[in-house]
Design an enzyme around this catalytic site. Sequence first.
Site, PDB file in Angstrom:
ATOM      1  N   SER A 142      45.815  37.187  42.974  1.00 11.75           N
ATOM      2  CA  SER A 142      46.985  36.858  42.166  1.00 11.75           C
ATOM      3  C   SER A 142      46.894  35.410  41.710  1.00 11.75           C
ATOM      4  CB  SER A 142      48.259  37.048  43.004  1.00 11.75           C
ATOM      5  OG  SER A 142      49.396  36.546  42.346  1.00 11.75           O
ATOM      6  N   TYR A 155      53.324  37.066  50.505  1.00  9.56           N
ATOM      7  CA  TYR A 155      52.479  37.550  49.408  1.00  9.56           C
ATOM      8  C   TYR A 155      51.428  36.500  49.031  1.00  9.56           C
ATOM      9  CZ  TYR A 155      51.219  39.228  44.733  1.00  9.56           C
ATOM     10  OH  TYR A 155      50.527  39.664  43.638  1.00  9.56           O
TER      11      TYR A 155
END
Length: 256
Positions: A142, A155
């Site tokens: 990400s 995350y």
Amino acid sequence: MSNAFGLHGKTVLITGGSRGIGAAIARQVVTAGGAVVIADVLDDDGKATAADLGERARFVHLDVTSEEQWRQAVELAVAEFGTLSGLVNNAGIATAQLLHEESVENFRKVIDVNLTGVFIGLKTAIPVMQRNGGGSIVNISSAAGLMGVALTSSYGASKWAVRGMSKIVAVEQGLSRVRVNSVHPGMIYTPMTAPTGIEPGEGGYTNAPMARVGVPDEIASAVVYLLSDAAAYVTGAELAVDGGWTAGPAVKPVTE
């Protein structure tokens, strides 16, 4: 287009492949001539996606935290298509909380899916690829694995770790010709991000220099390149597909 960009004769297993980015990757793999195994916990969506893609697609139920289910998924790929030449670790979950407000239970759950799941997938697929003389693994990290993003404690931590683990395995497997790279999406419009209120289209995301939200096919194209022989000398790389978000702050257009 050079044949090096095609995936003819290659079989790719994609986790989280039922919808969103995973489904877009699956579609592009088949379009490029490859076969695909869609692996997900979303059985109905996964079966529908595989059926839509035709004879070169299969679905298998896979909870990425289960070693046994990983073994079964890889065995199915080999049994159905004769080989496993590509793996895309795409499955993931996310939350949005300040670190000091996030529960330990939730933190562990995100790490288990986003990081441990990738670890088990690598551990299961690499020996098969070694026996086949090589392969390509793409781990979906990400933009939050390239910079600090607020409200992403679990995350973001998992995605930074996926980035690092990708480089470690790339170094370990260089002589085995198992290539390992990470892709770092920015803000992409998917079923997971839609509840945030984002919308695709120009001007929809001013944090990125390109000032728009991306779409799954833009991530899929980068992944298919890394899976193909066109990227034969690319391993240990991190590819940001984020509209310039991690390159620097957005600026106002220059006017006369």
